[in-house]
Design an enzyme around this catalytic site. Structure first.
Site, mmCIF file in Angstrom:
data_model
loop_
_atom_site.group_PDB
_atom_site.id
_atom_site.type_symbol
_atom_site.label_atom_id
_atom_site.label_comp_id
_atom_site.label_asym_id
_atom_site.label_seq_id
_atom_site.Cartn_x
_atom_site.Cartn_y
_atom_site.Cartn_z
ATOM 1 N N LYS A 250 0.818 -1.227 0.000
ATOM 2 C CA LYS A 250 0.000 0.000 0.000
ATOM 3 C C LYS A 250 0.843 1.265 0.000
ATOM 4 O O LYS A 250 0.319 2.354 -0.280
ATOM 5 C CB LYS A 250 -0.921 0.008 1.225
ATOM 6 C CG LYS A 250 -2.096 -0.955 1.124
ATOM 7 C CD LYS A 250 -2.990 -0.837 2.352
ATOM 8 C CE LYS A 250 -4.209 -1.743 2.245
ATOM 9 N NZ LYS A 250 -5.054 -1.656 3.456
ATOM 10 N N HIS A 301 -2.960 -13.005 0.495
ATOM 11 C CA HIS A 301 -3.970 -12.840 1.552
ATOM 12 C C HIS A 301 -5.309 -12.334 1.029
ATOM 13 O O HIS A 301 -6.280 -12.286 1.782
ATOM 14 C CB HIS A 301 -3.441 -11.937 2.675
ATOM 15 C CG HIS A 301 -3.334 -10.485 2.327
ATOM 16 N ND1 HIS A 301 -2.356 -9.985 1.493
ATOM 17 C CD2 HIS A 301 -4.076 -9.413 2.715
ATOM 18 C CE1 HIS A 301 -2.499 -8.679 1.379
ATOM 19 N NE2 HIS A 301 -3.542 -8.298 2.111
ATOM 20 N N ASP A 330 -7.098 -10.852 8.797
ATOM 21 C CA ASP A 330 -7.190 -9.472 8.288
ATOM 22 C C ASP A 330 -8.638 -9.033 8.123
ATOM 23 O O ASP A 330 -9.013 -7.922 8.506
ATOM 24 C CB ASP A 330 -6.448 -9.383 6.950
ATOM 25 C CG ASP A 330 -6.381 -7.962 6.410
ATOM 26 O OD1 ASP A 330 -6.225 -7.032 7.220
ATOM 27 O OD2 ASP A 330 -6.474 -7.792 5.185
#
Length: 396
Positions: A250, A301, A330
């Protein structure tokens, strides 16, 4: 006084003859020379010392000069402990550099107060009977004291430790010295790596206005789930260390996409999805096991059990177990937290979603493990809540 069942059942032994002593030294010297994990090395040192001097228990204590503490990660009959560096018999030996011999803990006068609050108080709780003790400090290659051996209850007929035992335990420490220094350095490097990895994970999350506690919670959830699925503690710890890097990609996502409060357009969502590839490419060439694991987590993920995830559309067990575990950790934390584009979900709604997505988004076995470990997961959620973080900051 309490008598030790353990001591009563042990037959009186003989001190080792020279041939037996050489066998013990050679056996352990080879093991110690090849060991780099600190916990394992300390246990080998404790076992070696116990055999060499024929004692019932042997503990290896290390001196942490920075924290001014003595610590033992493993010992015979003793849980991991941290004590002030001046505490007890070990603290006295480390501070003075002199060995301590005690023939009977219950009649000793010079160290009566220390023994009453230490060994004797512990005996009253456990039923163990501490009689003889020996504590010797040991040094590194520069001559600095780095810790101490503590031996309890000599198992020979005399029941008392001797100068010869001190010599033998000193010999054991010298054999292990270089390996111990190497293991301590390795441990320090590993701790530094963990700190760097966690900090990098926080950077990735902070760009999307997540708190540092998000990566803490995901790491702890991943660890709990890994153990619940039958992984070893070592592998679960590896995943725990690596999982904070799941969103490191990110850092390269533009703010107007990353922090957009409303729904993303298809084009924006494609940009957002690229964080998985970016994270993977950042990490994939490392030869370090931790970063290799982090690369897998970053890459997979967002894959889904039914094959409808991204970036590669992997399905079922094509997705690495690390990715499958981090996915549910998450999502659980993301749904339960307020974000720029949504309010926090209540717990019942999240659990219902997991039941619906069992075998769709999530690996059924991981969902089952999650449900079985809810108590531990809730404990982590509360301990590392964003409110707790804010309160901790306010206290500072």
């Amino acid at each position: 006084m309490y008598e030790s069942h353990e001591i009563q059942e042990v037959k009186v032994k003989q001190d080792l003859d020279p041939q037996e002593m050489l066998r013990v030294i050679f056996d352990y010297a080879a093991k110690i020379a090849n060991e780099r994990r600190l916990d394992n090395l300390l246990m080998l040192m404790a076992d070696m010392g116990r055999e060499m001097i024929v004692s019932d228990r042997c503990t290896v204590w290390l001196l942490d000069r920075h924290k001014k503490e003595l610590y033992s990660t493993v010992a015979h009959g003793v849980p991991p402990l941290r004590l002030p560096s001046t505490a007890g018999l070990v603290g006295h030996a480390v501070m003075t550099g002199e060995p301590i011999f005690i023939d009977d803990a219950y009649t000793n006068v010079p160290f009566r107060d220390v023994l009453q609050s230490g060994a004797i108080a512990t005996d009253r709780k456990t039923g163990y009977r501490t009689k003889s003790l020996m504590v010797i400090p040991f040094r590194n290659n520069e001559g600095e004291i780095m810790g101490a051996y503590q031996a309890i209850n000599k198992l020979t007929e005399t029941g008392q430790f001797s100068q010869k035992d001190l010599d033998h335990l000193t010999l054991a420490a010298s054999y292990a010295g270089k390996s111990l220094e190497s293991a301590l350095l390795t441990s320090e490097i590993e701790e530094t790596q963990k700190e760097i990895i966690f900090t990098m994970g926080e950077i990735g999350e902070s760009r999307s206005k997540e708190t540092g506690n998000h990566v803490k919670r995901v790491a702890e959830y991943s660890y709990i789930l890994a153990l619940g699925l039958g992984m070893s503690k070592e592998e679960a710890e590896l995943l725990k260390i690596a999982s904070p890097m799941h969103d490191i990609g990110k850092v390269a996502i533009p703010d107007d996409v990353l922090k957009k409060p409303g729904k993303l357009t298809d084009e924006e969502f494609d940009i957002m999805k690229s964080h998985t590839m970016i994270g993977y490419n950042l990490l994939k060439n490392s030869k370090r096991r931790i970063l290799q694991t982090a690369a897998i987590v970053a890459y997979e993920h967002h894959e889904k059990w039914n094959g409808r995830g991204y970036p590669r559309g992997l399905q079922g067990e094509e997705i690495h177990i690390y990715g499958r575990i981090t996915a549910i950790a998450d999502v659980f934390d993301a749904l339960g937290s307020e974000r720029v584009y949504k309010p926090a979900w209540d717990l019942e709604r999240i659990l219902n979603l997991f039941k619906e997505e069992r075998g769709q988004h999530f690996d059924p076995n991981v969902v089952d493990a999650f449900m079985e470990q809810l108590t531990a997961i809730f404990k982590v959620r509360d301990e590392y809540s964003d409110l707790a973080l804010e309160e901790a900051k306010a206290d500072k």
